[in-house]
Structures are given as C-alpha cells and as structure tokens.
Scaffold this motif. Structure first.
Motif, short mmCIF file in Angstrom:
data_model
loop_
_atom_site.label_atom_id
_atom_site.label_comp_id
_atom_site.label_asym_id
_atom_site.label_seq_id
_atom_site.Cartn_x
_atom_site.Cartn_y
_atom_site.Cartn_z
N ARG A 371 1.09 -1.55 0.00
CA ARG A 371 0.56 0.59 0.02
C ARG A 371 1.28 1.32 0.33
O ARG A 371 1.99 1.39 0.78
N PRO A 372 0.46 1.80 -0.29
CA PRO A 372 1.15 3.69 -0.58
C PRO A 372 1.85 4.19 0.75
O PRO A 372 0.74 3.77 2.24
N PRO A 373 2.91 4.43 1.01
CA PRO A 373 3.46 5.37 2.56
C PRO A 373 2.35 5.81 2.63
O PRO A 373 1.95 7.20 2.37
N SER A 374 2.56 6.44 4.37
CA SER A 374 1.38 7.04 4.52
C SER A 374 2.14 7.25 6.27
O SER A 374 2.52 6.05 6.65
N LEU A 375 1.88 8.59 6.71
CA LEU A 375 2.17 9.02 7.92
C LEU A 375 1.68 8.09 9.19
O LEU A 375 2.95 7.24 9.90
#
Length: 485
Positions: A371-375
């Motif tokens: 999945r896309p990197p997220s904070l």
C-alpha cells in the motif's frame, strides 16, 4: 536531579527546533532532518571507544587502579581524535559530489557537519570523564550553559540566514564547548596514538558501539524510511512529530547515565550480575511510573505548541499521538540496556536490538510494498518496534538475574502496567476532550491545561502505587529539593 536537568536542555532544544522549523518550512526542515541524522550517526565514529571508557574507566577505579584508568582515558582521547579526523576527511571529499541548487544546501550542510563531528567528539570525551567521576551536577551546568548558547545562535542565525545560519550556529556552539573543556582540563589528559593501547579497548568497545549504533538506528529508522518513501514536506511533518515524541526518553536516559557507572563499579567489585538487581529495580520502578506521565504531558504540550506556533505542521499531531504509544515503552529501554552492558551481556543486548530491528524492517517492507506509504502507518510500525525492543530487553535482563520464565512475565507486566493505564487515559482524553480544529490562543491554551489536569487526576492511582511501593513521592515532598533548600 540529573534526569530532571535534562529537561532544561530539552526545553532549549525544542525552542531551537521550533525556530528552525518555522523559518525553514516543512520542505527545508526535511533537509535539516537529513543533516541531523548525519550528525547522529557521525557521533558513532568513535567505534565504541567512549562506550569502553564508560565501562572500563570506573571499572578499574573500582579496583583501585587509578593509573590504568588514566591510561585508558588518554588512549580513548587519541583514538577519538584520529577517527574523527578520518571522518572529517571523508566528508570533505564526499560533499563535493553534490551539484544543483537544492543539493547545494546539503553539500554545505555536510561540510559544516564535518567540522561539528570533530568538535563534538572532543566534547563527548569530556562528557564521559564527568560521568565516570559522578560529577553529574557540574555536567548539567556546563551542558545547560552551552545549550543556551547553541539555542541563541541557531535561533538568531536561522532568522537572518535560514538553513546556512542554523548549521553555522551549531558549529560555533560546538567549537565553544570544546574550547571550554580543553581549557578546563588542560594538561590533565594527553592523547595517546597507539593501536596496541587501543586494541583491547576496541575489543570491549566495538560490541558496545554496535549496540549503540543499532539503538540509534531503531530510534531513527522511521525517519530513514521516511527519507526514502515520503516527500520532503511529509518528512518534515513526520520529523516534527518524532522530535516531540522522543522528548520523554531523556528522563530514563538521564537515570541510566547516573546508574551506569555505579553499576559498572559494583560489577567490578562483585562480578555477580544478580547483585545488580536492587539498583536496577529501584531505578526501573521510578522510570516505569514517571515516564507515562511525561509522555502524556509532552503530547498535550507539543500539540498546543504546534497548533499555536507551527500551524503548517498541524498534521504532525495525529502522528505524535500514535508515536506516543511506542514511546511509553521506549522510555523503559535505557536502564535494562545499561545493566546488560555493565554486566558484560552485550550479546543479549545486541540480540534484542537485532530482533526488534528485523521485525520492524520486515513490517515496513511488507506494508509499504502492499500500500502507499503514509504517516500513520509509519508511526504505528515504529511504536510496535519500540514495544518489541523493550520486551526483548526485559526478558534478557530478568534471565540474567536468574528469574524464572513465568516470573519474568509477571515482572514485565508490573513495569508495563503504568504505561498501559496511561495510554488508555490519554486515548480517552484525546478522542473525547480535545480536537485539532483551528481556534484562538485562549482556547488552545485551555485545551492544553484542562486535559493535563484531567490526566493528572486520572493518573493518581498510579502515583499512589508508586509511593506505596517505593515511598519516593513522600521522600521527595519532604526533601530539601522540594522545599527549595
């Protein structure tokens, strides 16, 4: 007292970093984080010599061998000067491979960082000397004075000259500290440049250096991953949250700094790790009950400061909240780590770090590949890694003390109880009492004060348990310190 004095330094550091963050903006603050990581890892260029000094200098003093203790200190000074000189040369060459307008900031940042690494190695050597002599109050006074100088220089110069001013301010303060120590300790220590003398120290220090390097890697792994996976702006947002989140760790690091030379001396006298348990237990109980209150307080104060002074970093608040869960457990790490190092159980410390690091890297890789990197994801995985490191260390420490399997789990559960209780209370307060909506200063201030008061009330049962088990609260209230005497 020494742990408390660390918060004077942290307060100044927070002021300095808030100035830097405000005047650089999230994107350039991301570059500032990169230079900060370089200085953090550059500090490990001593290859464990300072760690060996922390262990060996008081060890031989405990045996009454003052001449050997002094010889070791001179050899360490020569070693750190030689190694930092090598690092300086390498960074000077490396910095010239950067080209382009944006990379120019990094290039000159690296150039100045090369000078800072050399002067900081001198400063850290004398910090080691003061620690091994138990001169913690003098250590605190000197550090506080130069931290104030550093804050004034960096905060003033970043306003006038932005990124370059901030990094130059760091160098001037570091150089001033080095000059002070060289004058203060003139003719007392003389560098010895002898590989034969350093060989035995490197044998002791390299494993300790490996543990120190891995510890720093675990502390900064999220920002390293962020530097690869996030945009510069998101890295700056995350870096602000990480900066505030790790503030409470200083308390247990301060306690660890005080007890480590004492533990090393005691182990030098007895050679029995089990005899270290009383010192460990008293320090650990205090840290286990005090750290959760500090974590919650720093979160609420940090939230107020970010929304008031750095509204461009408002997305840091949710990240800070998620990181706080892991910091509860990270605050417990320095003391068991000090016991394992003092008792010569470095392999157990390394095993704990490698296990936590491997699991964290595997989790980062799996999550960010799917999945896309997220904070938020970065913060959650980081908190899990802190919990694992703490748990692995406690298992090994209680094993070293001879505690049986089931009893180890009960001992760990007792130490984790205040953190779990505080995490539940903070979650209730954050979700039910405060919000991150834009409001004026007056409302922001009371959104800090009222939740702090509520948390203190909710945490009183843990304060009662601490006092019942140790009497430390009553002793402090009756002490001359509390009365201002």
């Amino acid at each position: 007292m020494f742990a408390s004095s660390r918060y004077v330094l942290l307060g100044l550091s927070m002021i300095r970093n808030f100035f830097v963050a405000k005047y650089l903006g999230p994107a350039d603050y991301g570059l500032w984080i990169v230079i900060g990581l370089l200085l953090t890892y550059g500090d490990q260029i001593h290859l464990g010599l300072r760690h060996a000094g922390d262990k060996e200098v008081p060890y031989y003093r405990g045996q009454g061998r003052e001449d050997e203790s002094k010889r070791i200190a001179d050899s360490i000074l020569g070693g750190v000067l030689g190694l930092s000189g090598l690092a300086f040369f390498c960074l000077m060459i490396y910095s010239f491979v950067f080209i382009g307008s944006e990379e120019t900031l990094i290039r000159y940042g690296v150039l100045v960082a090369a000078f800072i690494i050399v002067t900081d190695q001198v400063n850290r050597f004398y910090h080691m000397i003061l620690r091994t002599r138990h001169e913690f109050l003098l250590f605190s006074k000197v550090e506080s004075a130069f931290e104030l100088l550093r804050t004034i220089l960096v905060s003033g110069l970043v306003v006038a000259f932005h990124f370059y001013g901030a990094i130059i301010g760091l160098f001037i303060a570091s150089l001033g500290t080095a000059v002070y120590f060289l004058v203060q300790f003139r003719n007392e220590f003389h560098p010895r440049f002898s590989f034969f003398s350093l060989k035995s120290l490197l044998i002791v220090g390299l494993p300790l250096s490996a543990t120190g390097l891995l510890y720093i890697l675990i502390l900064n792994l999220d920002r390293l991953i962020g530097a690869l996976a996030l945009s510069k702006e998101n890295l700056g947002i995350y870096g602000m949250a990480s900066l505030v989140a790790q503030v409470p760790v200083t308390s247990s690091q301060g306690i660890s700094s005080v007890i480590y030379p004492r533990i090393s001396e005691q182990f030098g006298e007895t050679g029995d790790p089990a005899k270290l348990k009383p010192v460990f237990a008293s320090a650990m109980i205090g840290a286990a009950f005090i750290a959760p209150f500090l974590v919650a307080s720093i979160f609420l104060i940090g939230r107020f400061l970010i929304l008031w002074l750095l509204p461009a970093y408002h997305r840091s608040i949710d990240v800070l909240f998620l990181l706080s869960f892991g910091v509860y457990f990270l605050c417990l790490v320095p003391i068991p780590a000090a016991v394992l190092m003092a008792a010569g159980r470095n392999t157990l410390y390394l095993r704990s770090e490698i296990s936590a690091l491997f699991i964290a890297l595997a989790t980062y890789g799996f999550v960010f590949l799917t999945r896309p990197p997220s904070l938020p994801l970065l913060a959650v995985i980081t908190s899990i890694s802190y919990f694992l490191l703490s748990t692995f260390l406690f298992l090994h420490v209680f094993r070293t003390f001879g505690t049986r399997g089931a009893d180890r789990l009960r001992e760990i559960a007792k130490l984790y109880l205040p953190s779990l209780y505080a995490a539940t209370a903070l979650t209730f307060i954050y979700t039910m009492v405060v919000s991150n909506a834009e409001v004026d200063f007056h409302r922001l201030f009371w959104q800090m004060v009222a939740p702090l008061g509520l948390f203190l009330v909710l945490y009183l049962p843990m304060v009662y348990l601490l006092n019942r088990n140790t009497g430390v609260v009553s002793k402090f209230l009756r002490s001359d310190v509390a009365k201002g005497g």
